[in-house]
Design a protein around this motif. Structure first.
Motif, mmCIF file in Angstrom:
data_model
loop_
_atom_site.group_PDB
_atom_site.id
_atom_site.type_symbol
_atom_site.label_atom_id
_atom_site.label_comp_id
_atom_site.label_asym_id
_atom_site.label_seq_id
_atom_site.Cartn_x
_atom_site.Cartn_y
_atom_site.Cartn_z
ATOM 1 N N GLY A 69 16.348 -18.026 2.816
ATOM 2 C CA GLY A 69 16.803 -17.454 4.080
ATOM 3 C C GLY A 69 18.093 -16.678 3.985
ATOM 4 N N VAL A 70 18.696 -16.531 2.779
ATOM 5 C CA VAL A 70 19.948 -15.813 2.611
ATOM 6 C C VAL A 70 19.706 -14.651 1.652
ATOM 7 N N TYR A 71 20.056 -13.431 2.083
ATOM 8 C CA TYR A 71 19.802 -12.222 1.321
ATOM 9 C C TYR A 71 21.133 -11.505 1.074
ATOM 10 N N ARG A 72 21.239 -10.880 -0.098
ATOM 11 C CA ARG A 72 22.466 -10.166 -0.470
ATOM 12 C C ARG A 72 22.115 -8.703 -0.719
ATOM 13 N N ALA A 73 22.883 -7.806 -0.077
ATOM 14 C CA ALA A 73 22.659 -6.368 -0.225
ATOM 15 C C ALA A 73 23.944 -5.740 -0.738
ATOM 16 N N GLU A 74 23.903 -5.178 -1.936
ATOM 17 C CA GLU A 74 25.055 -4.507 -2.511
ATOM 18 C C GLU A 74 24.999 -3.023 -2.170
ATOM 19 N N TYR A 75 26.151 -2.479 -1.721
ATOM 20 C CA TYR A 75 26.193 -1.076 -1.306
ATOM 21 C C TYR A 75 27.597 -0.527 -1.581
ATOM 22 N N GLY A 76 27.769 0.749 -1.393
ATOM 23 C CA GLY A 76 29.067 1.388 -1.590
ATOM 24 C C GLY A 76 29.467 2.231 -0.401
ATOM 25 N N LEU A 77 30.782 2.291 -0.142
ATOM 26 C CA LEU A 77 31.332 3.131 0.921
ATOM 27 C C LEU A 77 32.061 4.306 0.276
ATOM 28 N N ALA A 78 31.744 5.507 0.723
ATOM 29 C CA ALA A 78 32.361 6.698 0.152
ATOM 30 C C ALA A 78 33.781 6.906 0.644
ATOM 31 N N MET A 79 34.127 6.333 1.806
ATOM 32 C CA MET A 79 35.466 6.535 2.379
ATOM 33 C C MET A 79 35.748 5.435 3.392
ATOM 34 N N ASN A 80 37.018 5.293 3.741
ATOM 35 C CA ASN A 80 37.397 4.342 4.780
ATOM 36 C C ASN A 80 37.022 4.900 6.151
#
Length: 391
Positions: A69-80
Motif C-alpha cells: 500500500g506504499v508507493y515511491r515515485a522519484e522525480y526531479g524539479l527543474a527550478m524552485n
C-alpha cells in the motif's frame, strides 16, 4: 490522508520542503476500510504550467511499491517555485481515481487541491451524488452533480458564495494557503518627519559686550559696598562680603555676569565700561537681532541659541494611526539620501490636536545627534513598531 473516490490517499515529499533537483514522493493508498491497497497502478506527474515565454514543465516519477500500500515515485524539479502534483491510482479491482496537490519549494508539505473518481467513468460511483467522499474535505466545496466533467476539480458546483479556483490558476496568480494561527501581531506606522531644534533647551541669550548706565551703576555699588565693609578682597583676602555687598553682587548676577567677571571687577576696584555677556549653553545661533553699535532695551531678544544634540524629529501621523502610538515607544529613522543604518529614538510627545489642513497629528521623536548629521529642516523617514497582541 484524503478520501478520493472509494480510496484514501496520502502523499508526502522527501525532502520536505522540496528543492530543485532530485526529490521523491511517498504515496500511501488504502481502501475505505483502511487496509493497504496492494499492486495498484500508480502514476505521479509533477508539472508547472506555461507562463509567458516559459513553456510548460513536467516531470513523471518512476513509481514502485516499496511495501504493501506504499508507493515511491522519484522525480526531479527543474527550478524552485510552485508545482502541481497529479496522482492517479487504479486498483486491481476498482475504478481509477485521481488526486491533485500543490507543492512549493518554500513551504513544507503538500496542499490537497482536489480529487475525482475515474476519468471518463460512465456511471455514478457507489450510488453517491457527485464525487464520493469529497464533501467536507479541506479546500473542497460540496458537490451536487452526478455526472461531472473529467479532470481534478473540473465542473464542480459550489455552494452559494463559494469560489473554486483550480490548481493551475492558483499557480498563475500566486495564491498560497496556510493554517490559521493565533500569533503576536505587529504593525508598522510609517511617516515622514522633519528635523527641528530641541526647543526645551533653546535659550534666549546675548553674545555681546554691552554698556548700560544701570550696569555701570550696579558695578559701582558693588565696589563701594566692598570698601565700606572693609572687604580687602579688592587687594588681599579678607572677611566675607556684607549683606550690602551680597545684594550688589546679586544685581550683577541678574545681568548674567559670570562669577569670574564679578571677581575681576572686585580686584580692579573700578567699574568696567563694557562687560561681556556669555552664553549659558553651547549650540548654534538660530536668530540674531542686533549688529555692532545697536541699542537694546530690557526684554529684547538679541540672540537665540539652540543645541543640536539631541535633535527633534516632528512626524505627521494620520489620525487612524494615532490611537496606536504612546509616549516612550521606540522609533527608527532613516535618511533616504544617505547610505547609513537606521537611527533609533523615542516618542517624547504626541500632540493633542490635529493639523486642520492635513488632518494629521504631530508626534515628536527625540533622537541622539552627537555628530550633528541631522540638520534642522531635513526630512527623514520614521517607522514605529506597534504591538497589537495575540490575534
Amino acid at each position: 490522508m484524503q478520501a478520493v473516490g472509494g480510496l484514501q490517499i496520502g502523499v508526502a515529499n522527501t525532502p520536505d520542503p522540496p528543492h530543485s533537483g532530485d526529490n521523491a514522493l511517498t504515496i500511501s493508498v488504502q481502501d475505505a476500510a483502511g487496509k493497504p491497497v496492494r499492486g495498484a497502478a500508480v502514476d505521479a506527474v509533477v508539472s508547472m504550467p506555461a507562463m509567458g515565454a516559459m513553456p510548460r514543465m513536467e516531470s513523471r516519477g518512476k513509481v514502485k511499491e516499496v511495501k504493501p500500500g506504499v508507493y515511491r515515485a522519484e522525480y526531479g524539479l527543474a527550478m524552485n517555485g510552485e508545482w502541481d502534483v497529479n496522482v492517479r491510482v487504479r486498483p486491481k479491482n476498482g475504478a481509477k481515481v485521481e488526486a491533485a496537490y500543490r507543492l512549493s519549494t518554500s513551504t513544507p508539505g503538500l496542499a490537497f487541491a482536489s480529487g475525482t473518481p475515474a476519468v471518463g467513468r460512465d456511471q455514478p460511483v457507489g450510488g453517491m451524488s457527485g464525487m464520493a467522499g469529497m464533501s467536507g474535505m479541506s479546500g473542497m466545496p460540496a458537490t451536487g452533480s452526478a455526472q461531472e466533467p473529467a479532470g481534478p476539480g473540473a465542473g464542480m458546483e459550489s455552494a452559494t458564495g463559494t469560489i473554486t479556483i483550480d490548481a493551475a490558476r492558483r499557480q498563475e496568480i500566486g495564491i498560497r494557503t496556510a493554517p490559521v494561527q493565533v500569533i503576536d501581531l505587529l504593525t508598522t506606522v510609517r511617516a515622514v518627519g522633519r528635523v527641528a531644534y530641541d526647543e526645551t533647551r533653546q535659550a534666549e541669550v546675548t553674545l555681546i559686550t554691552a554698556y548700560s548706565p544701570e550696569l555701570w551703576s550696579a558695578q559701582k555699588e558693588y565696589i563701594e559696598a566692598l570698601w565700606v565693609a572693609g572687604d580687602s578682597s579688592v587687594v588681599v583676602p579678607g572677611p566675607p562680603e556684607t549683606e550690602l555687598a551680597l545684594a550688589a553682587r546679586r544685581r550683577l548676577e541678574l545681568w548674567d555676569i559670570t562669577p569670574g567677571e564679578i571677581h575681576q571687577i572686585a580686584r580692579d576696584g573700578k567699574p568696567r565700561e563694557a562687560l561681556p555677556i556669555v552664553a549659558p549653553v553651547s549650540g548654534v545661533v538660530t536668530e540674531k537681532n542686533v549688529v555692532r553699535g545697536s541699542a537694546f532695551t530690557a526684554g529684547q531678544v538679541l540672540y537665540k541659541i539652540a543645541p543640536l544634540d539631541p535633535a527633534w524629529v516632528i512626524a505627521s501621523i494620520y489620525q487612524v494611526d494615532l490611537p496606536l502610538l504612546r509616549v516612550g515607544m521606540p522609533a527608527s529613522l532613516t535618511n533616504p539620501y544617505l547610505d547609513e543604518r537606521s537611527r533609533h529614538g523615542r516618542v517624547s510627545f504626541i500632540s493633542p490636536a490635529l493639523q486642520a489642513e492635513t488632518r494629521t497629528g504631530q508626534v515628536r521623536v527625540e533622537v541622539p545627534n552627537p555628530r550633528g548629521d541631522l540638520k534642522p529642516g531635513m526630512f527623514v523617514n520614521v517607522e514605529l513598531q506597534v504591538e497589537l497582541g495575540k490575534r
